[in-house]
Scaffold this active site. Structure first.
Site, PDB file in Angstrom:
ATOM      1  N   GLY A 178      -5.668 -23.704 -24.743  1.00 48.09           N
ATOM      2  CA  GLY A 178      -4.624 -22.771 -25.126  1.00 48.09           C
ATOM      3  C   GLY A 178      -3.606 -22.371 -24.085  1.00 48.09           C
ATOM      4  CD  GLU A 194     -13.025 -26.686 -26.774  1.00 44.98           C
ATOM      5  OE1 GLU A 194     -12.090 -26.325 -27.518  1.00 44.98           O
ATOM      6  OE2 GLU A 194     -14.195 -26.742 -27.173  1.00 44.98           O
ATOM      7  N   PRO A 195      -8.759 -27.689 -22.312  1.00 40.90           N
ATOM      8  CG  PRO A 195      -8.241 -28.256 -20.098  1.00 40.90           C
ATOM      9  CD  PRO A 195      -9.406 -27.929 -21.005  1.00 40.90           C
ATOM     10  N   GLY A 196      -5.612 -28.854 -23.491  1.00 42.71           N
ATOM     11  CA  GLY A 196      -4.885 -30.018 -23.992  1.00 42.71           C
ATOM     12  C   GLY A 196      -3.470 -30.019 -23.429  1.00 42.71           C
ATOM     13  NE  ARG A 197       0.859 -26.182 -26.142  1.00 39.37           N
ATOM     14  CZ  ARG A 197       1.413 -26.533 -27.312  1.00 39.37           C
ATOM     15  NH1 ARG A 197       2.570 -27.128 -27.337  1.00 39.37           N
ATOM     16  NH2 ARG A 197       0.811 -26.237 -28.445  1.00 39.37           N
ATOM     17  NE  ARG A 249       5.051 -28.969 -29.269  1.00 33.76           N
ATOM     18  CZ  ARG A 249       5.894 -28.090 -28.779  1.00 33.76           C
ATOM     19  NH1 ARG A 249       7.052 -28.475 -28.276  1.00 33.76           N
ATOM     20  NH2 ARG A 249       5.586 -26.820 -28.747  1.00 33.76           N
ATOM     21  CE1 TYR A 297       2.582 -26.532 -34.963  1.00 30.60           C
ATOM     22  CE2 TYR A 297       3.510 -28.150 -33.469  1.00 30.60           C
ATOM     23  CZ  TYR A 297       2.458 -27.694 -34.232  1.00 30.60           C
ATOM     24  OH  TYR A 297       1.284 -28.397 -34.241  1.00 30.60           O
ATOM     25  CB  CYS A 301      16.815 -39.392 -45.560  1.00 34.85           C
ATOM     26  SG  CYS A 301      17.577 -40.950 -45.132  1.00 34.85           S
ATOM     27  CE1 TYR A 341      -2.134 -30.832 -29.804  1.00 35.55           C
ATOM     28  CE2 TYR A 341      -1.029 -29.555 -28.093  1.00 35.55           C
ATOM     29  CZ  TYR A 341      -2.182 -29.905 -28.779  1.00 35.55           C
ATOM     30  OH  TYR A 341      -3.379 -29.336 -28.426  1.00 35.55           O
TER      31      TYR A 341
END
Ligand SMILES: *Cc1c(COP(=O)(O)O)cnc(C)c1O
Length: 426
Positions: A239, A283-286, A322, A326, A353, A381
C-alpha cells in the site's frame, strides 16, 4: 534518486536515451530500470535487516518474468492472486515456499496447485474458503497453512477503487467476526493456522492508517493467544504510495522502523508469554516497481480545437488503464526537451473508440507530430492491466540494466492475437 532524467536535453533510462530505445524497439514500449527496481527493493530489505521479516512482492503490480527473477535473486517472496501468478514465480526461479496466495475467489484447481507446491500461506478471505481449503487439503493428505485476511476497518483515505480495508468492500473478514472465524478454523483438521493479514488500500502517502491497522491486528493476536491460538506471522499487506505528481509518500525506512518499534514494545510488554517471536511480512507492489518504469509513446497527430487541443499518441487505455480506470494523474514528459516549438495545452489521448481513452488532461507540452513522450511512473499496474481492446497488440517491454537494453517481452503480433481463435467449421 530518479533513474529517468534528462541528459543533454534527452530523457534517458539510466544512461540510455529513450529515443534510442524507441528507434530500436518501436512504440508504445514499457521501459524499466533495473537499478531503480533494486533500489526500491533495497529500501525494504535494508529496513528489515536484523528483524524476523519477509518481503512478499505483490506481483500483480508487474509480473514480467525478468522483474520477478531479479527480485527472487534478492530474496523476495511473492504475494500472488492466481494459479497463473504462482506458475510465473516458478518460471522466474522464485521460491513457492515464500509465496502467499491472496484473493477472494481462489478456484479448486488453484488451491490444489498451490498446495502441491507447498506455498507459505493462504490468505483466506471468507468462511466458505476455509471449508473449501480444509476439504481439498484433506483430499490431498495435506495441511493447508492459513492466515485470515482481517478487515481492520481503518480508513486509508485513498481513492475508493483502491481502498480495501473498510467494512463495505468485498475483501477480508470483518474485525468483529475474526475471533470466531479463527476458532472455527482451529476445529478443521486439515488447516494449520499460521498467521494474520490485512491490506487496507493502495497509494497510501501516510503510514498512520497502516500503524492503526497494526494496532488492531496486535489486539486480535493477544485475544487469540488467550484462546490458545498462536500465530507465526503478521502480514501488513502493501500500500505505500509513490510520487506521480507532487505527492510525498512516507519513506519506507520510516514506516518499517515504526512497525518494528511498535512490535518490539508489544513483545517487551508480553515478555515470557508465548508470542515473543513473530515474523512480520510486507506485501509491497507499487512502491517496488511504480517509479521504475515509463511508457514510451509517439505523437501521431496534433488536433487543435475550439475547446481543447488533442495530442493523439500511439499508446492508449488498453496499454495503460490507470487514467481511464481511476482518473489517475500521470506525468507526461517530452523525451526531447530542447524542442523548437512553443508549448500548448493538450489532452493526451489514444486512438481507441472510447471517450474514456485518455492518458493525461490539460498538460502544457511543446511537441510536434513524430515526437516521443514518456508517461512517467508507469511501472506498476501498467502492463499487467493491459488488454487487446481494438485488436491492439500489447506493448513491448524493455529493461535497461548496467548500460544495456534487454527486450524482456516482445510486442504482441497480429498472429499472436489470432492464435487462439477459430471460425466455425461446417
Ligand atoms: C494489490 C495488493 C498488494 C499491493 O498493493 P500496493 O499498493 O501495490 O503496494 C498487496 N497485498 C494485496 C492483498 C493486494 O491485493
Amino acid at each position: 534518486m530518479s533513474f529517468f532524467s534528462y541528459q543533454n536535453g534527452e530523457l534517458c533510462a539510466e544512461n540510455i536515451p529513450l529515443s534510442k530505445i524507441a528507434a530500436q524497439f518501436g512504440t508504445p514500449t514499457y521501459v524499466y530500470s533495473k537499478a531503480a527496481l533494486l533500489e526500491n527493493f533495497s529500501a525494504y530489505a535494508n529496513a528489515c535487516q536484523g528483524h524476523d521479516a519477509l518481503i512478499c512482492y505483490a506481483m500483480k503490480a508487474n509480473s514480467n518474468l525478468a522483474v520477478l527473477n531479479l527480485l527472487a535473486q534478492q530474496g523476495a517472496g511473492f504475494d500472488l492472486v492466481s494459479g497463473g501468478e504462482l506458475l510465473r514465480v516458478i518460471a522466474a526461479g522464485g521460491d513457492p515456499q515464500k509465496c502467499l496466495f491472496s484473493g477472494v475467489g481462489k478456484t479448486r484447481d488453484e488451491i490444489r496447485l498451490a498446495l502441491s507446491h507447498n506455498i507459505l500461506c493462504f490468505n483466506v478471505e471468507s468462511i466458505a474458503e476455509l471449508y473449501s481449503l480444509n476439504t481439498i487439503a484433506g483430499e490431498m493428505g495435506k495441511k493447508a497453512p492459513i492466515s485470515l485476511r482481517v478487515n481492520p476497518n481503518v480508513d486509508a483515505k485513498t481513492h475508493p477503487y483502491i481502498a480495501t480495508g473498510l467494512k463495505d468492500n468485498k475483501f477480508g473478514i470483518a474485525f468483529e467476526d475474526a475471533l470466531a472465524t479463527y476458532q472455527a478454523a482451529a476445529q478443521l483438521p486439515h488447516l494449520h493456522i499460521v498467521g494474520i493479514d490485512c491490506h487496507i488500500g493502495s497509494q497510501l502517502l501516510d503510514d498512520a492508517p497502516l500503524l492503526a491497522a497494526l494496532d488492531k491486528l496486535i489486539e486480535l493476536i493477544d485475544q487469540l493467544a488467550e484462546q490458545g491460538i498462536t500465530l507465526h506471522h503478521l502480514d501488513l499487506g502493501g500500500g505505500i504510495g509513490i510520487t506521480y505528481a507532487d505527492e510525498r509518500p512516507v519513506a519506507v525506512a520510516d514506516y518499517l522502523g515504526r512497525v518494528f518499534a511498535r512490535i518490539a514494545s508489544w513483545r517487551a510488554s508480553k515478555s515470557g508469554s508465548q508470542h515473543t517471536s513473530i515474523k512480520v511480512i510486507f506485501e509491497p507492489g507499487r512502491s517496488i516497481v511504480g517509479n521504475a518504469g515509463v511508457l514510451l509513446t509517439k505523437v501521431e497527430f496534433l488536433k487543435p480545437g475550439a475547446e481543447k487541443n488533442f495530442c493523439i499518441v500511439d499508446a492508449a487505455m488498453n496499454d495503460l488503464m490507470r487514467p481511464a480506470m481511476y482518473q489517475a494523474w500521470m506525468d507526461v514528459k517530452a523525451v526531447n526537451n530542447a524542442a523548437a516549438v512553443e508549448p500548448s495545452t493538450y489532452d493526451v489521448v489514444g486512438p481507441i473508440c472510447e471517450s474514456g481513452d485518455w492518458l493525461a488532461r490539460n498538460r502544457a507540452l511543446a511537441v510536434q507530430t513524430g515526437d516521443l513522450l514518456a508517461i512517467m511512473s508507469a511501472g506498476a499496474y501498467g502492463m499487467t492491466m493491459a488488454s487487446n481492446y481494438n485488436t491492439r497488440g500489447r506493448p513491448a517491454e524493455v529493461m535497461v540494466a548496467d548500460g544495456h537494453t534487454h527486450l524482456i517481452r516482445q510486442r504482441e503480433t497480429i498472429e499472436s492475437l489470432f492464435a487462439l481463435e477459430s471460425i466455425l467449421l461446417k
